[in-house]
Scaffold this active site. Structure first.
Site, PDB file in Angstrom:
ATOM      1  N   LEU A  21      -7.676  50.836  39.062  1.00 52.21           N
ATOM      2  CA  LEU A  21      -7.317  52.255  39.227  1.00 52.21           C
ATOM      3  C   LEU A  21      -6.569  52.768  37.994  1.00 52.21           C
ATOM      4  CD1 LEU A  21      -5.841  52.696  42.833  1.00 52.21           C
ATOM      5  CD2 LEU A  21      -8.002  53.580  41.956  1.00 52.21           C
ATOM      6  N   SER A  22      -6.279  51.862  37.049  1.00 55.97           N
ATOM      7  CA  SER A  22      -5.357  52.212  35.962  1.00 55.97           C
ATOM      8  C   SER A  22      -5.825  53.370  35.088  1.00 55.97           C
ATOM      9  CB  SER A  22      -5.096  50.982  35.086  1.00 55.97           C
ATOM     10  OG  SER A  22      -4.335  50.054  35.817  1.00 55.97           O
ATOM     11  N   THR A  67      -4.610  42.431  32.874  1.00 56.60           N
ATOM     12  CA  THR A  67      -4.617  42.058  34.288  1.00 56.60           C
ATOM     13  C   THR A  67      -5.370  40.745  34.489  1.00 56.60           C
ATOM     14  OG1 THR A  67      -4.949  42.884  36.529  1.00 56.60           O
ATOM     15  CG2 THR A  67      -6.595  43.551  34.919  1.00 56.60           C
ATOM     16  N   LYS A  71      -3.078  37.382  32.580  1.00 57.41           N
ATOM     17  CA  LYS A  71      -1.642  37.684  32.509  1.00 57.41           C
ATOM     18  C   LYS A  71      -0.804  36.538  31.946  1.00 57.41           C
ATOM     19  CE  LYS A  71      -1.180  41.288  35.991  1.00 57.41           C
ATOM     20  NZ  LYS A  71      -0.409  41.750  37.141  1.00 57.41           N
ATOM     21  N   GLU A  83      12.329  39.843  27.993  1.00 63.33           N
ATOM     22  CA  GLU A  83      12.930  38.884  28.917  1.00 63.33           C
ATOM     23  C   GLU A  83      12.079  38.704  30.180  1.00 63.33           C
ATOM     24  OE1 GLU A  83      16.642  39.960  30.715  1.00 63.33           O
ATOM     25  OE2 GLU A  83      17.182  37.864  31.090  1.00 63.33           O
ATOM     26  N   ASP A 107       5.549  44.577  35.990  1.00 65.61           N
ATOM     27  CA  ASP A 107       5.295  44.428  37.433  1.00 65.61           C
ATOM     28  C   ASP A 107       6.619  44.261  38.184  1.00 65.61           C
ATOM     29  OD1 ASP A 107       2.517  44.560  37.318  1.00 65.61           O
ATOM     30  OD2 ASP A 107       2.319  42.418  36.929  1.00 65.61           O
ATOM     31  N   THR A 157      -0.009  26.640  49.631  1.00 65.35           N
ATOM     32  CA  THR A 157       0.061  25.351  48.938  1.00 65.35           C
ATOM     33  C   THR A 157       1.534  25.046  48.663  1.00 65.35           C
ATOM     34  OG1 THR A 157      -2.023  25.960  47.888  1.00 65.35           O
ATOM     35  CG2 THR A 157      -0.850  24.057  46.958  1.00 65.35           C
ATOM     36  N   GLY A 241       1.781  48.838  48.653  1.00 70.34           N
ATOM     37  CA  GLY A 241       1.769  48.356  47.268  1.00 70.34           C
ATOM     38  C   GLY A 241       1.397  49.390  46.214  1.00 70.34           C
TER      39      GLY A 241
HETATM   40  P1  ATR Z   1      -1.790  36.618  41.617  1.00 72.69           P
HETATM   41  O1  ATR Z   1      -1.564  36.281  40.180  1.00 72.69           O
HETATM   42  O2  ATR Z   1      -2.457  37.951  41.835  1.00 72.69           O
HETATM   43  O3  ATR Z   1      -0.569  36.438  42.446  1.00 72.69           O
HETATM   44  P2  ATR Z   1      -2.839  34.017  42.269  1.00 72.69           P
HETATM   45  O4  ATR Z   1      -2.050  33.382  41.198  1.00 72.69           O
HETATM   46  O5  ATR Z   1      -4.262  33.584  42.474  1.00 72.69           O
HETATM   47  O6  ATR Z   1      -2.928  35.590  42.118  1.00 72.69           O
HETATM   48  O7  ATR Z   1      -2.035  33.838  43.660  1.00 72.69           O
HETATM   49  C1  ATR Z   1      -2.565  34.207  44.875  1.00 72.69           C
HETATM   50  C2  ATR Z   1      -1.554  33.875  45.983  1.00 72.69           C
HETATM   51  O8  ATR Z   1      -2.138  34.190  47.236  1.00 72.69           O
HETATM   52  C3  ATR Z   1      -1.183  32.396  46.043  1.00 72.69           C
HETATM   53  O9  ATR Z   1       0.120  32.283  46.529  1.00 72.69           O
HETATM   54  C4  ATR Z   1      -2.199  31.869  47.059  1.00 72.69           C
HETATM   55  O10 ATR Z   1      -1.807  30.704  47.720  1.00 72.69           O
HETATM   56  P3  ATR Z   1      -2.115  29.253  47.082  1.00 72.69           P
HETATM   57  O11 ATR Z   1      -1.047  29.014  46.066  1.00 72.69           O
HETATM   58  O12 ATR Z   1      -2.056  28.333  48.223  1.00 72.69           O
HETATM   59  O13 ATR Z   1      -3.485  29.372  46.451  1.00 72.69           O
HETATM   60  C5  ATR Z   1      -2.211  33.020  48.043  1.00 72.69           C
HETATM   61  N1  ATR Z   1      -3.429  33.032  48.839  1.00 72.69           N
HETATM   62  C6  ATR Z   1      -4.656  33.396  48.435  1.00 72.69           C
HETATM   63  N2  ATR Z   1      -5.530  33.299  49.463  1.00 72.69           N
HETATM   64  C7  ATR Z   1      -4.827  32.860  50.538  1.00 72.69           C
HETATM   65  C8  ATR Z   1      -5.148  32.588  51.904  1.00 72.69           C
HETATM   66  N3  ATR Z   1      -6.394  32.735  52.366  1.00 72.69           N
HETATM   67  N4  ATR Z   1      -4.164  32.171  52.727  1.00 72.69           N
HETATM   68  C9  ATR Z   1      -2.893  32.026  52.277  1.00 72.69           C
HETATM   69  N5  ATR Z   1      -2.519  32.282  50.991  1.00 72.69           N
HETATM   70  C10 ATR Z   1      -3.473  32.685  50.139  1.00 72.69           C
END
Ligand code: ATR
Length: 293
Positions: A21-22, A67, A71, A83, A107, A157, A241
């Site tokens: 959308l930027s 993006t 990043k 910083e 951000d 995770t 958001g």
């Molecule tokens: P961004 O830089 O936009 O934050 P990212 O680094 O891919 O994108 O991070 C996505 C986040 O959403 C992570 O915390 C991811 O969890 P994992 O570290 O376990 O991958 C979380 N995420 C994505 N899909 C998910 C899902 N289906 N259920 C729970 N967490 C999810």
């Protein structure tokens, strides 16, 4: 009539970039500010990142937004980091000058400013952060900077949550963390859960919604994520958001122009403009899905 070289050149690089959308957001800002500038979205594959940045500099761009998925990797192409970029370990803004390329992360500031817009100050509040990716790192740093009292983290995770907890001094959330948070605490969804096209997904169980907590989402497509709808249904305050997207853009423009920008007079008009673009994009998406079925 200005010559083309007087016009300021900006853009955003990502991969993919089609849904950004930027360019709409910046075009709106430039028109309101009477700024002779243009901003386009560029699809840049990871293997072309160095060439794209060098090319933008050679073409006399004043700056770029960065993006997903660049990043973090973009930091290695910067001559200096502010910083926030250094602490978050990721940048969304590059500032070009004779002194080189400076990387910044707006951000984090965008997240804080968005909450402020809703009258919410992070100082002395407890925060539960869901997620451990780039967005979560920016929110964690923002909350620390803004003086949050205690920050808990939870992530699908657990090792990633542990890593972030160690590097930022956060506490790992436990099973009953949400139930024991004091009233007025903030739960932030910084995962990608709930983002279109998976808009039915939500990062929390129904028992985790309380009417005395604040629920904020970094996802803005859809604007009313299931997470926010669940929070609203139980009577809690919610923050979507879209404001974070707007404020990170304003902060980036301030860095490029080296001057403060007041968007208060047309903040609501800008939101409506972006919502219209989001709506049109989602209708297009649905039409494409129907055609593809
Ligand atoms: P961004 O830089 O936009 O934050 P990212 O680094 O891919 O994108 O991070 C996505 C986040 O959403 C992570 O915390 C991811 O969890 P994992 O570290 O376990 O991958 C979380 N995420 C994505 N899909 C998910 C899902 N289906 N259920 C729970 N967490 C999810």
């Amino acid at each position: 009539m200005p010559t083309p070289t007087q016009q300021k050149l900006f853009g955003v690089i990502g991969y993919p970039i089609a849904h950004s959308l930027s360019s709409h957001l910046h075009a709106f800002l430039y028109e309101k500010l009477g700024l002779d500038a243009c901003y386009h979205a560029y699809s840049v594959a990871p293997s072309s990142l160095a060439a794209a940045i060098a090319g933008a500099r050679a073409l006399n761009f004043s700056g770029l937004n960065v993006t997903v998925p660049h990043k973090q990797t973009v930091l290695s192409f910067a001559d200096s980091l502010d910083e926030s970029a250094a602490k978050v370990g990721a940048a969304n803004t590059l500032i070009f000058s004779l002194r080189g390329t400076r990387a910044a992360n707006t951000d984090a500031a965008g997240f804080v400013q968005n909450l402020r817009q809703y009258g919410i100050d992070l100082r002395d509040r407890q925060v539960l952060l869901l997620g451990a990716g780039g967005a979560a790192r920016a929110v964690a740093w923002a909350a620390i900077q803004a003086g949050s009292k205690r920050i808990f983290i939870d992530n699908r995770t657990p090792e990633r949550a542990r890593e972030l907890a160690v590097s930022f001094g956060l506490q790992l959330a436990q099973r009953d963390t949400i139930l024991s948070l004091p009233a007025g605490s903030i739960i932030v969804n910084a995962t990608s859960v709930g983002m279109a096209p998976d808009a039915d997904a939500t990062p929390l169980r129904p028992a985790h919604f309380r009417n005395d907590l604040i629920y904020a989402d970094v996802v803005y497509n859809p604007l009313q994520t299931r997470f926010l709808r669940q929070a609203e249904a139980c009577g809690a305050q919610t923050v979507d958001g879209l404001g974070m997207l707007i404020w990170q853009a304003v902060r980036a423009l301030e860095l490029w122009l080296k001057q403060p920008i007041d968007i208060d007079p047309w903040y609501e008009a800008l939101r409506s403009h972006l919502l219209e673009k989001l709506r049109a994009a989602s209708e297009r998406g649905q039409r494409e899905a129907v055609r593809g079925a």
